[in-house]
Design a protein around this motif. Structure first.
Motif, PDB file in Angstrom:
ATOM      1  N   LYS A   6      28.457  52.289  10.746  1.00  0.00           N
ATOM      2  CA  LYS A   6      28.888  51.531  10.272  1.00  0.00           C
ATOM      3  C   LYS A   6      28.487  50.340   9.553  1.00  0.00           C
ATOM      4  O   LYS A   6      29.239  49.752  10.665  1.00  0.00           O
ATOM      5  CB  LYS A   6      30.739  51.881  10.641  1.00  0.00           C
ATOM      6  N   TYR A   8      30.184  46.524   8.184  1.00  0.00           N
ATOM      7  CA  TYR A   8      30.321  45.520   8.311  1.00  0.00           C
ATOM      8  C   TYR A   8      30.127  44.063   8.320  1.00  0.00           C
ATOM      9  O   TYR A   8      28.744  43.959   7.720  1.00  0.00           O
ATOM     10  CB  TYR A   8      31.510  45.394   9.577  1.00  0.00           C
ATOM     11  N   GLU A  12      34.612  40.338   7.423  1.00  0.00           N
ATOM     12  CA  GLU A  12      35.427  41.725   8.104  1.00  0.00           C
ATOM     13  C   GLU A  12      35.932  41.396   9.474  1.00  0.00           C
ATOM     14  O   GLU A  12      36.907  41.693   9.667  1.00  0.00           O
ATOM     15  CB  GLU A  12      34.740  43.619   8.272  1.00  0.00           C
ATOM     16  N   ALA A  13      34.667  41.419  10.410  1.00  0.00           N
ATOM     17  CA  ALA A  13      34.260  40.830  11.638  1.00  0.00           C
ATOM     18  C   ALA A  13      35.356  39.883  11.873  1.00  0.00           C
ATOM     19  O   ALA A  13      36.147  39.431  12.860  1.00  0.00           O
ATOM     20  CB  ALA A  13      33.259  40.795  11.891  1.00  0.00           C
TER      21      ALA A  13
END
Length: 131
Positions: A6, A8, A12-13
């Motif tokens: 996945k 990111y 997003e993090a």
């Protein structure tokens, strides 16, 4: 058959920046450390101060043990998407220098400096009463 990883973005993090929902980025990998916050020997505030940025330098500077690095691997949830333009995803309100980070933490945890001042006043009064 290769495992799918996945990806990111830093944006997003960085949205996972609370004690109950905390992601950090180290060496291009994204880790969900939410369940580890209470167990971290350095305290949760150290981890929270590194959300929204690459925490590799801070992690390495702390001199984590081999077992700490092995434990960290169990929390890996994906990798940082390096193909995304990071200029628009960087948090502009995130402090960039150590004094700015310290001031941000002080604002978030105002009780600590208030307690230090309170204890100093009490010790001062007790000292003057003994004279």
């Amino acid at each position: 058959m290769p495992t799918l990883t996945k990806l990111y973005t830093m944006k997003e993090a960085s949205q996972h920046n609370t004690k109950d929902d905390c992601w950090i980025v180290i060496d291009g990998k994204v880790y969900d450390v939410s369940t580890y916050m209470d167990d971290h020997p350095g305290g949760d505030d150290v981890i929270l101060a590194t959300t929204g940025q690459d925490a590799t330098d801070e992690f390495e500077d702390a001199g984590h043990s081999k077992s700490a690095k092995e434990l960290m691997e169990t929390m890996c949830i994906g990798e940082l998407d390096t193909d995304v333009d990071t200029t628009d995803t960087a948090l502009e309100d995130q402090p960039t220098s150590y004094p700015e980070k310290l001031m941000t933490l002080t604002k978030q945890y105002w009780a600590v400096p208030a307690a230090v001042v309170g204890i100093s006043v009490v010790v001062g009064i007790l000292y003057l009463r003994k004279k």
